[in-house]
Design a protein around this motif. Structure first.
Motif, PDB file in Angstrom:
ATOM      1  N   ALA A   1       0.863  -1.145   0.162  1.00  0.00           N
ATOM      2  CA  ALA A   1      -0.539   0.067   0.062  1.00  0.00           C
ATOM      3  C   ALA A   1       0.853   1.340   0.153  1.00  0.00           C
ATOM      4  O   ALA A   1       1.836   1.447   0.843  1.00  0.00           O
ATOM      5  N   TYR A   2       0.813   2.277  -0.966  1.00  0.00           N
ATOM      6  CA  TYR A   2       1.527   3.786  -1.329  1.00  0.00           C
ATOM      7  C   TYR A   2       0.098   4.455  -0.787  1.00  0.00           C
ATOM      8  O   TYR A   2      -0.298   4.815  -1.407  1.00  0.00           O
ATOM      9  N   LEU A   3       0.437   5.177   0.158  1.00  0.00           N
ATOM     10  CA  LEU A   3       0.014   7.019   0.814  1.00  0.00           C
ATOM     11  C   LEU A   3       0.816   7.567   0.924  1.00  0.00           C
ATOM     12  O   LEU A   3       2.006   8.073   1.301  1.00  0.00           O
ATOM     13  N   ARG A   4      -0.118   8.586   0.114  1.00  0.00           N
ATOM     14  CA  ARG A   4       1.106  10.057   0.233  1.00  0.00           C
ATOM     15  C   ARG A   4       0.096  11.105   0.701  1.00  0.00           C
ATOM     16  O   ARG A   4      -1.080  11.451   0.403  1.00  0.00           O
ATOM     17  N   ALA A   5       0.655  11.740   1.077  1.00  0.00           N
ATOM     18  CA  ALA A   5       0.033  13.790   1.105  1.00  0.00           C
ATOM     19  C   ALA A   5       1.311  14.369   0.862  1.00  0.00           C
ATOM     20  O   ALA A   5       2.207  14.210   0.535  1.00  0.00           O
ATOM     21  N   SER A   6       0.671  15.889   0.131  1.00  0.00           N
ATOM     22  CA  SER A   6       1.512  16.700  -0.873  1.00  0.00           C
ATOM     23  C   SER A   6       2.662  17.713  -0.128  1.00  0.00           C
ATOM     24  O   SER A   6       3.090  18.027  -0.090  1.00  0.00           O
ATOM     25  N   THR A   7       1.529  17.794   1.363  1.00  0.00           N
ATOM     26  CA  THR A   7       2.653  18.487   2.718  1.00  0.00           C
ATOM     27  C   THR A   7       3.298  17.965   3.557  1.00  0.00           C
ATOM     28  O   THR A   7       2.085  17.317   4.240  1.00  0.00           O
ATOM     29  N   ASP A   8       4.210  18.400   4.076  1.00  0.00           N
ATOM     30  CA  ASP A   8       4.033  18.229   5.458  1.00  0.00           C
ATOM     31  C   ASP A   8       3.291  18.271   6.708  1.00  0.00           C
ATOM     32  O   ASP A   8       2.940  17.542   7.583  1.00  0.00           O
TER      33      ASP A   8
ATOM     34  N   GLN B   1       0.307  18.231   5.644  1.00  0.00           N
ATOM     35  CA  GLN B   1      -0.677  17.077   5.234  1.00  0.00           C
ATOM     36  C   GLN B   1      -0.189  15.564   6.376  1.00  0.00           C
ATOM     37  O   GLN B   1       0.434  15.644   6.259  1.00  0.00           O
ATOM     38  N   ASP B   2      -1.873  14.785   6.086  1.00  0.00           N
ATOM     39  CA  ASP B   2      -1.278  13.726   7.139  1.00  0.00           C
ATOM     40  C   ASP B   2      -1.436  12.288   5.876  1.00  0.00           C
ATOM     41  O   ASP B   2      -2.539  11.935   6.325  1.00  0.00           O
ATOM     42  N   ALA B   3      -0.559  11.905   5.941  1.00  0.00           N
ATOM     43  CA  ALA B   3      -0.435  10.996   5.062  1.00  0.00           C
ATOM     44  C   ALA B   3      -1.006   9.691   5.096  1.00  0.00           C
ATOM     45  O   ALA B   3      -1.105   9.051   4.288  1.00  0.00           O
ATOM     46  N   ASN B   4      -1.017   9.208   6.501  1.00  0.00           N
ATOM     47  CA  ASN B   4      -1.116   8.652   7.234  1.00  0.00           C
ATOM     48  C   ASN B   4      -3.135   7.882   7.175  1.00  0.00           C
ATOM     49  O   ASN B   4      -3.441   6.504   7.757  1.00  0.00           O
ATOM     50  N   ARG B   5      -3.393   8.863   6.543  1.00  0.00           N
ATOM     51  CA  ARG B   5      -4.886   9.464   6.657  1.00  0.00           C
ATOM     52  C   ARG B   5      -5.572   8.405   6.164  1.00  0.00           C
ATOM     53  O   ARG B   5      -6.571   7.880   6.859  1.00  0.00           O
ATOM     54  N   ALA B   6      -4.945   8.170   4.849  1.00  0.00           N
ATOM     55  CA  ALA B   6      -5.815   6.477   4.837  1.00  0.00           C
ATOM     56  C   ALA B   6      -5.752   5.238   4.898  1.00  0.00           C
ATOM     57  O   ALA B   6      -6.717   4.109   4.287  1.00  0.00           O
ATOM     58  N   ARG B   7      -5.193   5.368   5.828  1.00  0.00           N
ATOM     59  CA  ARG B   7      -4.479   4.214   6.623  1.00  0.00           C
ATOM     60  C   ARG B   7      -5.418   2.957   6.563  1.00  0.00           C
ATOM     61  O   ARG B   7      -5.621   1.874   5.863  1.00  0.00           O
ATOM     62  N   LYS B   8      -6.152   3.266   7.516  1.00  0.00           N
ATOM     63  CA  LYS B   8      -8.136   2.616   7.575  1.00  0.00           C
ATOM     64  C   LYS B   8      -8.371   2.316   6.453  1.00  0.00           C
ATOM     65  O   LYS B   8      -9.294   1.064   6.763  1.00  0.00           O
ATOM     66  N   THR B   9      -8.261   3.444   6.201  1.00  0.00           N
ATOM     67  CA  THR B   9      -9.839   3.361   4.672  1.00  0.00           C
ATOM     68  C   THR B   9      -9.165   1.847   3.995  1.00  0.00           C
ATOM     69  O   THR B   9     -10.206   1.202   3.150  1.00  0.00           O
ATOM     70  N   LEU B  10      -7.884   1.607   3.237  1.00  0.00           N
ATOM     71  CA  LEU B  10      -7.214   1.122   2.741  1.00  0.00           C
ATOM     72  C   LEU B  10      -7.602  -0.609   3.113  1.00  0.00           C
ATOM     73  O   LEU B  10      -7.870  -2.048   2.903  1.00  0.00           O
ATOM     74  N   GLN B  11      -7.172  -0.753   5.020  1.00  0.00           N
ATOM     75  CA  GLN B  11      -7.433  -1.467   5.212  1.00  0.00           C
ATOM     76  C   GLN B  11      -8.732  -2.646   5.420  1.00  0.00           C
ATOM     77  O   GLN B  11      -8.564  -3.540   5.300  1.00  0.00           O
TER      78      GLN B  11
END
Length: 216
Positions: A5-12, A14-24
């Protein structure tokens, strides 16, 4: 099947980990499990992304590159996207994006014959190409509107540039003063660790500057 799984946010900020639960949750619904996460704060307009490059280096043929949406993988201009697309293909990765349902079939083999499987991959690639193009178009449109907005604000004397989030900085300072780690502070304030680390560096530099002035 090894799912990366690859999670990315554009700026420092923003929370790049935000979508972790959605992907799980998505993976669980598909009856599969994510084996590795690659998380970073970086612009989707460049291929120079350390975690994405690490994912490509780790991958083996047949692995799946899972993203929340195509624009998390790319907002690249056409030549750069073709370069990344070729890298993905070269290591044998298959892209699955939550916002592109046709790619979900990769996670549920149906025993189709070779021709049907080839057609499914070809159609998935066609839609992936379309979404990659749209992601770049959306980025260009947003940038154009931003520039237009700034120019308009400048002409009316209302533009003041990007303002520092003083409240967030104050809360970071309080957490660090209480002895919380960078990771704990980021978790408590729902921001990225790089934001907290940047504040620490800036605070340390300011203190050093003040010390030098005192000595002088």
């Amino acid at each position: 099947m090894f799912i990366r799984a690859y999670l990315r946010a554009s700026t420092d900020d923003q929370d790049a980990n935000r979508a972790r639960k959605t992907l799980q949750s998505f993976a669980a619904d598909q009856g599969v499990r994510i084996a590795a996460f690659y998380i970073e704060n970086a612009s989707g307009t460049t291929v120079d992304r350390s975690e994405l490059l690490r994912l490509l280096a780790d991958a083996s043929p047949g692995d799946v590159l899972l993203v929340e949406s195509v624009d998390r993988l790319t907002r690249l201009p056409r030549p750069a996207w073709e370069q990344l697309r070729n890298q993905i293909a070269a290591v044998g990765l298959q892209v699955v994006a939550l916002d592109l349902p046709i790619t979900h079939a990769v996670l549920k083999p149906t025993g189709e014959d070779g021709i049907q499987e080839w057609m499914l991959k070809a159609i998935s690639q066609m839609f992936l190409e379309f979404m990659a193009t749209f992601a770049r178009k959306d980025y260009d449109t947003r940038r154009e509107r931003q520039i237009q907005g700034i120019e308009k604000a400048k002409s009316t004397g209302l533009y003041r540039g990007r303002q520092t989030d003083q409240e967030q900085r104050r809360r970071i300072q309080e957490c660090l003063a209480k002895g919380f780690s960078v990771r704990k502070t980021a978790d408590l304030l729902s921001c990225s660790t790089s934001t907290v680390s940047r504040f620490k560096r800036e605070a340390a530099a300011l203190m050093q500057s003040d010390d030098q002035l005192f000595i002088l």
